[in-house]
Structures are given as structure tokens and as C-alpha cells.
Motif scaffolding. Structure first.
Motif, PDB file in Angstrom:
ATOM      1  N   UNK A 299      -2.168 -53.350 -31.121  1.00  0.00           N
ATOM      2  CA  UNK A 299      -2.539 -54.701 -30.694  1.00  0.00           C
ATOM      3  C   UNK A 299      -1.913 -55.830 -31.506  1.00  0.00           C
ATOM      4  N   UNK A 300      -1.342 -55.551 -32.671  1.00  0.00           N
ATOM      5  CA  UNK A 300      -0.615 -56.557 -33.473  1.00  0.00           C
ATOM      6  C   UNK A 300      -1.442 -57.842 -33.621  1.00  0.00           C
ATOM      7  N   UNK A 301      -2.624 -57.696 -34.185  1.00  0.00           N
ATOM      8  CA  UNK A 301      -3.555 -58.824 -34.258  1.00  0.00           C
ATOM      9  C   UNK A 301      -3.671 -59.439 -35.646  1.00  0.00           C
ATOM     10  N   UNK A 302      -3.103 -58.816 -36.656  1.00  0.00           N
ATOM     11  CA  UNK A 302      -3.268 -59.311 -38.022  1.00  0.00           C
ATOM     12  C   UNK A 302      -2.296 -60.443 -38.351  1.00  0.00           C
ATOM     13  N   UNK A 303      -2.833 -61.502 -38.948  1.00  0.00           N
ATOM     14  CA  UNK A 303      -1.982 -62.607 -39.408  1.00  0.00           C
ATOM     15  C   UNK A 303      -1.437 -62.344 -40.807  1.00  0.00           C
ATOM     16  N   UNK A 304      -2.012 -61.351 -41.505  1.00  0.00           N
ATOM     17  CA  UNK A 304      -1.570 -60.963 -42.846  1.00  0.00           C
ATOM     18  C   UNK A 304      -1.617 -62.119 -43.836  1.00  0.00           C
ATOM     19  N   UNK A 305      -2.684 -62.907 -43.770  1.00  0.00           N
ATOM     20  CA  UNK A 305      -2.893 -63.967 -44.749  1.00  0.00           C
ATOM     21  C   UNK A 305      -3.335 -63.332 -46.065  1.00  0.00           C
ATOM     22  N   UNK A 306      -2.677 -63.653 -47.191  1.00  0.00           N
ATOM     23  CA  UNK A 306      -3.105 -63.092 -48.477  1.00  0.00           C
ATOM     24  C   UNK A 306      -4.588 -63.363 -48.718  1.00  0.00           C
ATOM     25  N   UNK A 307      -5.289 -62.374 -49.240  1.00  0.00           N
ATOM     26  CA  UNK A 307      -6.745 -62.462 -49.322  1.00  0.00           C
ATOM     27  C   UNK A 307      -7.200 -63.632 -50.195  1.00  0.00           C
ATOM     28  N   UNK A 308      -6.510 -63.909 -51.302  1.00  0.00           N
ATOM     29  CA  UNK A 308      -6.903 -65.042 -52.151  1.00  0.00           C
ATOM     30  C   UNK A 308      -6.735 -66.356 -51.404  1.00  0.00           C
TER      31      UNK A 308
END
Length: 495
Positions: A299-308
């Protein structure tokens, strides 16, 4: 079938969304709505003042149909399902409301699932309607170290006194074993959203500080709901189970999560504002996943924003007065937190006198509770978050599912199915003629002699088992004969 194909080609797809005014549902609605011209969205919402105000801007939009009603009303659900290409069943009662009203939670969540099933099966083109059920990580119960890594197909069972988890287990089975041609169960983990900072309630202390959770952001969760409605999703995606998360960097111990939550308030340590005895030591839920990337690959749904960066984003949305907490002495903040621990019924410290059963379930015993003297006993050990490094270090305990998981369900023999049932303490009762038929409901017997019907998908792919044994205190009802669940319960070391 021809009509449906033409409808997809020349008309907008119709998506029926339940729970649209909740955190995940609202994020999903926003993502779908932004894809103007491609989707017609039907929403079922209770006519509360809050919901009416929230949905008012969309009341005249031709792409949005608002059905004011209730999930427990079949006619209301049917009105939403009629003509839908996709049913996104997100709605239901969740914590903390579910903790205050457990019986109502069971009734609402199971009834809603039954209504969705009945309405879908009533459609003239029912085999073309795709149903997305949002399950929960709570369905997999307590997963403390060393069994804190998990995957779909691991044992499904509710922790003691967790009626929400019971409701999600039963509702999932309603969907999976319903005869619906296209279904999928997406098991949601904890959701990070701006309001999480304001969720101060006694249930937060039910969470073992040594435990773990692999979180999902609300934006990723909303994008997931929109992406699952795209035609690019392949046929092989359906009739399976998946774990939802925002990926490796969102793996945290609960201790680390509390630290991240308190930092924007100027509180340097969880240990300054909580007593170690306030936190339960077991009987909750949460794990890190070995298979969550499978859903991302589809589904390619992750924006991969760094957790901090994401936590800074959440903190930036707090009201200004939250910043004043940094000027308040820690002892005063602790005195503010104390009533949560002692609240009658849900407060962990209220169980010492009022509920020895809960004290035993959440702490092991009164003696174990009294042995907690300082934070050194409660801090989690180092846990490698990278899956491959954890595997190399021998930190990943992969649970057995009692059969060769590399083999397709249709290829399994009656002997293999009996072995899988025996691993669960029971028996496979057939009929053998059903093997190879997708969704076929077989007869099974559990270790306590209960007879029930369930598909291979539910039992083997989903990790489900006897519906009569999914509530109450699993530690008191499961026996060593059920090696499937015993491998979880006997392996944990919360002390």
C-alpha cells in the motif's frame, strides 16, 4: 460483473467509511476527500453535536453523503453499504471509553461487524464489494520480552479484563468467516496523533513500562485507508491479515514513549512524576513486528518522517499553556498524577484492596507487587530495534504456528491440519472434502472440548482459535496442552 467494471471505468468509486469522526477514520476521510473526482464517500456518523459541527462543511458536497445513524442499526449500516465498492470498517468503541463501559463495547463492536457482514451479503454484486476491517494489536495480548517480536498468525487472545480486545477478536471472526468474497483484516497498533498528549487517564498505568509498541502515525493510517481503495491493489492482497505500523524507527519501549511524551512539557524523566509501583508489570498488549513491512510493500502508505521530527510536530500543536508545566515542581505534577493511580475500578493502586483478581493479573501476585521498590527494577533492558541486528544477536524469538507456514493453505493435508490443531490442544474434525476451498468453515475442537467452526484463514493465517475461550483470564484457562498459546505465556519474564 460487466456493469461493475464499467462503473469503475466511467464512474467514481463509492467508499463507505465507518468511524469517520475518530482519529484514524477522520484521517482516512481527509485523504480520500483530497482525491477529488475519484471517490464518492459515504459516512455513517452518530448525530452528536460534535459530529454535526465537524461534518457541517461537507453537508452540501455531492461527493460526500452523510448518513446520521448508528453502527448497531442494521438499516443505517445497510444504507451505507448499498452501492459501495469498498467498505472501510474503522468505527467502534475504543479506549478509554471501552475501559469504562466494557460490556457495551463488546455489544457495539460485535454487532457493528455483524451488521456490516449482513449488509454486504445482501448486495446483488456482493462478491465485488471489498471489505477492510480494522483490527487491533490488542488481539495478540501480552507480548513482553523475550517474545516481544511478532507476526500475523501468532496466537490471538485477549489479556485478562480486556473486553475491548475480546470484542475485536470476535468482530474480526465475524468478518473473516462470513463468506464475504473480498475481505482483509488490518490490525492497527497505537496511533500517534496530536490529542495523545491530552489522554491522561488511569488506563495509561495499565501499560507495562518494560513493554514495547511499534507505533503508527495518524497521517500514515489515513493514507493507508485511501490507498487500499486504489485499483492498483492486487487480488492476492485480499483474504489475509496484516500488521500496521509506521516502521522500524517507530519501535519504542513504553518507558521511552513516556519519556518522549513528557519531554515537550519540560519533564526530563518519567521517574520524576510517577511512582514505579503505579505501572502494571504485565497483562496488556504491544509488540514489535517482523512483518509490518509487508503491508507497506502493498500500500506504500508511510511518509517515513523521522520519529524525533514527528514528536516535535505533535508538540507544536499543543495549547500554549502546556509549556507552563516546565515551571511546576515535579512533586506537584506527581500529586496531580496520583489520583489516576488510585481511581476506583481502573486505577492500578485501587486493586490492592478492591480487586485482588486484577492485582494478580496485572502484577503476578500481591507479593510481586510489594517487591517493587524502585525504578531500577522497572527500567527496560536494552532491546535492539533493528530486526536484522536483533536476529543476529539472537534477540528475536519466532513463535511456532504448528504447521509449515511456507505451504499454501490449499496444499495442507488433513494430517497436517490435525497436527496444527493438536499444537493448539485440540483436534481437526474436517470434513476433508472442504480442504482447498477458500473460506470453507471446518469443524474443530479445543482443549476444553468446545466445538466450533472456523476457516483455515482464521485459524492458521490469523492465529484465531476457540471463540468460547477468548475471554476471561487466559492464564487460568489455557493448559500446557495448548502449546500454541503456552509458548507465549511461559516465555515472558516481566520481573
Amino acid at each position: 460483473m460487466i456493469f461493475r467494471s464499467l462503473k469503475w471505468t466511467f464512474m467514481k468509486k463509492t467508499v463507505f467509511l465507518t468511524g469517520a469522526t475518530g482519529n484514524m477514520g477522520w484521517a482516512g476521510f481527509q485523504k480520500l476527500y483530497k482525491r477529488k473526482g475519484r471517490f464518492r464517500i459515504k459516512i455513517l456518523a452518530r448525530p452528536s453535536k460534535k459530529n454535526i459541527r465537524l461534518l457541517k462543511p461537507y453537508s452540501g458536497d455531492p461527493d460526500v453523503e452523510i448518513i446520521w445513524g448508528d453502527l448497531c442499526s442494521y438499516e443505517d449500516v445497510l444504507a451505507g453499504v448499498n452501492g459501495a465498492d469498498y467498505v472501510l470498517h474503522v468505527g467502534g468503541m475504543v479506549s478509554p471509553g471501552a475501559d469504562y463501559y466494557p460490556e457495551k463495547t463488546l455489544e457495539v463492536n460485535v454487532t457493528a461487524a455483524r451488521n456490516v457482514v449482513k449488509a454486504v451479503l445482501a448486495q446483488p454484486d456482493k462478491d465485488n464489494v471489498k471489505v477492510v476491517y480494522i483490527g487491533s494489536v490488542a488481539q495478540c495480548g501480552d507480548r513482553l520480552s523475550p517474545v516481544h517480536w511478532g507476526r500475523t498468525g501468532d496466537p490471538v487472545y485477549a489479556s485478562a479484563f480486556d473486553m475491548y480486545a475480546v470484542s475485536k477478536c470476535r468482530a474480526e471472526k465475524e468478518i473473516v468467516d462470513s463468506g464475504i468474497r473480498h475481505w482483509v483484516s488490518l490490525r492497527q497498533t497505537g496511533i500517534l496523533y496530536p490529542g495523545i498528549f491530552r489522554q491522561i487517564n488511569p488506563v495509561a498505568l495499565h501499560v507495562p513500562i518494560k513493554g514495547v509498541l511499534e507505533w503508527a502515525t495518524v497521517e500514515d493510517s489515513g493514507r493507508l485507508l485511501a490507498n487500499v481503495c486504489e485499483e492498483s491493489v492486487p487480488e492476492e492482497f485480499w483474504n489475509r491479515f496484516y500488521n500496521i505500523s509506521s516502521g522500524e524507527q517507530y519501535r519504542m519501549t513504553n518507558y521511552e514513549f513516556e519519556q518522549r511524551l513528557l519531554a515537550p512539557l519540560g519533564i526530563r524523566s518519567v521517574e520524576r512524576v510517577f511512582e514505579p509501583q503505579w505501572f502494571a508489570t504485565r497483562n496488556f498488549h504491544g509488540m514489535w513486528y517482523t512483518d509490518a513491512d509487508v503491508l507497506e510493500d502493498y500500500l506504500h502508505f508511510r511518509a517515513n518522517v523521522p520519529v524525533d521530527e514527528y514528536f516535535r510536530h505533535l508538540a507544536s500543536q499543543l495549547p500554549w499553556y502546556y509549556s507552563l508545566a516546565r515551571f511546576v515542581p515535579a512533586c506537584l505534577i506527581k500529586s496531580f498524577m496520583r489520583p489516576l493511580a488510585y481511581e476506583k475500578g481502573l486505577g492500578t493502586q485501587s486493586w490492592i484492596k478492591d480487586s485482588p483478581e486484577k492485582l494478580e493479573a496485572y502484577y503476578g501476585s500481591k507479593e510481586e507487587y510489594l517487591s517493587i521498590r524502585d525504578w531500577a527494577q522497572m527500567r527496560p533492558p536494552h532491546m535492539e530495534k533493528n530486526l536484522e541486528k536483533a536476529r543476529a544477536a539472537g534477540e528475536v524469538v519466532t513463535l511456532s504456528h504448528g504447521y509449515d507456514t511456507s505451504r499454501p493453505l490449499a496444499a495442507l493435508s488433513a494430517e497436517e491440519l490435525e497436527a496444527a490443531a493438536a499444537f493448539r490442544g485440540g483436534h481437526f474434525l474436517g470434513p476433508e472434502a472442504g480442504i482447498g476451498t477458500e473460506g470453507f468453515l471446518f469443524d474443530w475442537e479445543c482443549e476444553h472440548g468446545h466445538h466450533f467452526k472456523a476457516s483455515l484463514e482464521y485459524v492458521l493465517l490469523g492465529g484465531g482459535w476457540c471463540p468460547e475461550c477468548d475471554c476471561g483470564n487466559i492464564r487460568k484457562t489455557v493448559t500446557a496442552k495448548n502449546r500454541f498459546i503456552s509458548q507465549v505465556l511461559s516465555s515472558q519474564c516481566p520481573e
